[in-house]
Design a protein around this motif. Structure first.
Motif, PDB file in Angstrom:
ATOM      1  N   PRO B  42       5.073   6.571   8.450  1.00  0.00           N
ATOM      2  CA  PRO B  42       4.903   7.902   9.025  1.00  0.00           C
ATOM      3  C   PRO B  42       3.641   7.988   9.882  1.00  0.00           C
ATOM      4  CG  PRO B  42       4.399   7.927   6.681  1.00  0.00           C
ATOM      5  CD  PRO B  42       4.941   6.560   6.991  1.00  0.00           C
ATOM      6  N   LEU B  46      -3.118   2.404  11.951  1.00  0.00           N
ATOM      7  CA  LEU B  46      -3.847   2.231  10.688  1.00  0.00           C
ATOM      8  C   LEU B  46      -4.909   3.322  10.519  1.00  0.00           C
ATOM      9  CD1 LEU B  46      -4.688  -1.491   9.838  1.00  0.00           C
ATOM     10  CD2 LEU B  46      -2.866  -0.057   8.964  1.00  0.00           C
ATOM     11  N   ASP B  47      -5.502   3.762  11.640  1.00  0.00           N
ATOM     12  CA  ASP B  47      -6.526   4.820  11.569  1.00  0.00           C
ATOM     13  C   ASP B  47      -5.987   6.086  10.910  1.00  0.00           C
ATOM     14  OD1 ASP B  47      -8.401   3.250  12.746  1.00  0.00           O
ATOM     15  OD2 ASP B  47      -8.211   4.123  14.747  1.00  0.00           O
ATOM     16  N   GLU B  48      -4.706   6.337  11.123  1.00  0.00           N
ATOM     17  CA  GLU B  48      -4.102   7.547  10.543  1.00  0.00           C
ATOM     18  C   GLU B  48      -3.873   7.406   9.045  1.00  0.00           C
ATOM     19  OE1 GLU B  48      -0.776   9.212  12.630  1.00  0.00           O
ATOM     20  OE2 GLU B  48      -1.738   9.005  14.575  1.00  0.00           O
ATOM     21  N   LEU B  49      -4.166   6.242   8.502  1.00  0.00           N
ATOM     22  CA  LEU B  49      -4.028   6.054   7.053  1.00  0.00           C
ATOM     23  C   LEU B  49      -5.362   6.276   6.338  1.00  0.00           C
ATOM     24  CD1 LEU B  49      -1.585   3.014   6.920  1.00  0.00           C
ATOM     25  CD2 LEU B  49      -1.070   5.407   6.446  1.00  0.00           C
ATOM     26  N   ALA B  50      -6.394   6.653   7.110  1.00  0.00           N
ATOM     27  CA  ALA B  50      -7.686   6.987   6.496  1.00  0.00           C
ATOM     28  C   ALA B  50      -7.453   8.112   5.504  1.00  0.00           C
ATOM     29  CB  ALA B  50      -8.668   7.438   7.571  1.00  0.00           C
ATOM     30  N   GLY B  51      -8.125   8.052   4.380  1.00  0.00           N
ATOM     31  CA  GLY B  51      -7.943   9.079   3.369  1.00  0.00           C
ATOM     32  C   GLY B  51      -6.899   8.696   2.342  1.00  0.00           C
ATOM     33  N   ARG B  52      -6.064   7.716   2.693  1.00  0.00           N
ATOM     34  CA  ARG B  52      -5.108   7.193   1.721  1.00  0.00           C
ATOM     35  C   ARG B  52      -5.632   5.856   1.206  1.00  0.00           C
ATOM     36  NH1 ARG B  52      -0.178   9.522   1.205  1.00  0.00           N
ATOM     37  NH2 ARG B  52       0.969   7.624   0.709  1.00  0.00           N
ATOM     38  N   VAL B  53      -5.120   5.449   0.073  1.00  0.00           N
ATOM     39  CA  VAL B  53      -5.468   4.132  -0.434  1.00  0.00           C
ATOM     40  C   VAL B  53      -4.470   3.174   0.211  1.00  0.00           C
ATOM     41  CG1 VAL B  53      -5.623   2.705  -2.501  1.00  0.00           C
ATOM     42  CG2 VAL B  53      -6.318   5.113  -2.586  1.00  0.00           C
ATOM     43  N   VAL B  54      -4.975   2.135   0.863  1.00  0.00           N
ATOM     44  CA  VAL B  54      -4.067   1.263   1.616  1.00  0.00           C
ATOM     45  C   VAL B  54      -4.066  -0.151   1.038  1.00  0.00           C
ATOM     46  CG1 VAL B  54      -3.447   0.390   3.911  1.00  0.00           C
ATOM     47  CG2 VAL B  54      -4.537   2.631   3.703  1.00  0.00           C
ATOM     48  N   LEU B  55      -2.875  -0.608   0.705  1.00  0.00           N
ATOM     49  CA  LEU B  55      -2.709  -1.990   0.268  1.00  0.00           C
ATOM     50  C   LEU B  55      -2.188  -2.772   1.467  1.00  0.00           C
ATOM     51  CD1 LEU B  55      -2.808  -3.922  -2.242  1.00  0.00           C
ATOM     52  CD2 LEU B  55      -0.357  -3.526  -2.448  1.00  0.00           C
ATOM     53  N   ILE B  56      -3.021  -3.655   1.975  1.00  0.00           N
ATOM     54  CA  ILE B  56      -2.619  -4.475   3.122  1.00  0.00           C
ATOM     55  C   ILE B  56      -2.183  -5.841   2.605  1.00  0.00           C
ATOM     56  CG2 ILE B  56      -3.461  -5.614   5.229  1.00  0.00           C
ATOM     57  CD1 ILE B  56      -5.210  -3.214   5.736  1.00  0.00           C
TER      58      ILE B  56
END
Lengths: 253, 62
Positions: B42, B46-56
């Motif tokens: 959605p 990747l910048d728009e995933l700031a604030g979420r915990v991201v598993l790369i």
């Protein structure tokens, strides 16, 4: 398992260094529904020192790496703990009244974004949530810069602080960042270290296709070493000299 | 059985060496790298995933 955590604020992104031509058909053939993106030239992978695949990293809500390892070995408690800091309305859902904040944030103008978030906070809970997130991101960045300086990496601290000062322009936090810049540029000893480390970083970024390029750089580094008095910088200089000597051995004239 | 042992062996080889280097990344920020073409997400980047915990996850297929 993933779905449960995704609703709590987890996003999973698979990164590949293959191109679209191979990846898209593969994703389709697998019927994979997860998010994926391209790490061109494996830049991210190399910067993280990832040698074995699969490998994963967990990044917290403020952008800090908190875990790295074989994907299935991610400890649930680490994940659950990180999810406590996740925002309930993600950036990609900052629409309507929060649209302007999203645009400032994505441009890297944290000062403008935070001011707008504080205004929004007077009317909507989302404003407070965004404000808290931005403050978290900003303090993580400042902490990082301070720890770089403490570790002796003056050049990294100085260049990050200078770049970050622009992002937090107009905020009280900007003063703390500017103070770091000033504490370096206004100090004779730190300024000397900064200059040496800056030259070292230039050499690190230089390509050395021939033996004589290595020799030229080794020469420069040895001169820097002679006039340097800082132990951290000395260690860095010696490591680079060693690396270049190894490289020189492998190269033809 | 033999196959799974082989896989385990290969995995041990791959992961015993970089253990130290990987620990060095804890507490660091995500390196600057142009991650492009985020798909099936959605978020637009990747910048728009700031604030979420991201598993790369780094993956490969062969």
């Amino acid at each position: 398992m993933h779905e449960e955590y995704e609703s709590q604020g987890l996003s999973i992104v698979a990164l590949t260094n293959e191109g679209e031509d191979k990846t898209v058909p593969w994703i389709k053939s697998q019927g994979a529904e997860y998010a994926y993106a391209y790490d061109r030239g494996a830049k991210m992978q190399r910067a993280l020192g990832v040698r074995g695949i699969p490998n994963a990293i967990l990044v917290d809500a403020t952008g800090k790496i908190i875990w790295q390892g074989f994907p299935t070995t991610l400890p649930v408690d680490v994940l659950k703990d990180a999810l406590k800091g996740a925002i309930s309305t993600p950036v990609y859902e900052w629409t309507g009244t929060a649209k302007g904040i999203k645009s400032s944030f994505l441009k890297g103008d944290y000062g403008k974004a935070l001011k707008a978030a504080d205004i929004l906070a007077e009317k909507e809970d989302l404003g407070k949530e965004i404000g808290d997130l931005l403050r978290g991101i900003i303090s993580t960045r400042i902490e990082k810069i301070e720890s770089q300086l403490e570790a002796g990496d003056v050049f990294a601290a100085y260049s990050s602080a200078k770049a970050f000062a622009k992002k937090v322009k107009g905020l009280p936090e900007a003063a703390a960042v500017k103070a770091i810049v000033k504490s370096i540029s206004g100090d004779k000893v730190l300024k000397k270290i900064l200059s040496t480390q800056e030259k070292l970083s230039e050499i690190k970024a230089t390509e050395h296709p021939k033996r004589k390029d290595c020799e030229k750089s080794i020469d420069k580094l040895e001169k820097l070493l002679k006039s340097n008095k800082d132990p951290y910088t000395e260690e860095q200089l010696r490591a680079q000299i060693k690396a270049l000597k190894n490289m020189r051995r492998k190269l033809r004239s | 059985m033999i196959r799974s042992l082989l896989i385990a062996g290969v995995m041990a080889l791959c992961f015993s060496a970089p253990a130290l280097a990987e620990n060095d990344n804890i507490g660091e920020r995500l390196p600057q790298a142009n991650i492009e073409g985020l798909a099936q997400s959605p978020a637009g980047s990747l910048d728009e995933l700031a604030g979420r915990v991201v598993l790369i996850e780094f993956f490969a297929y062969w």
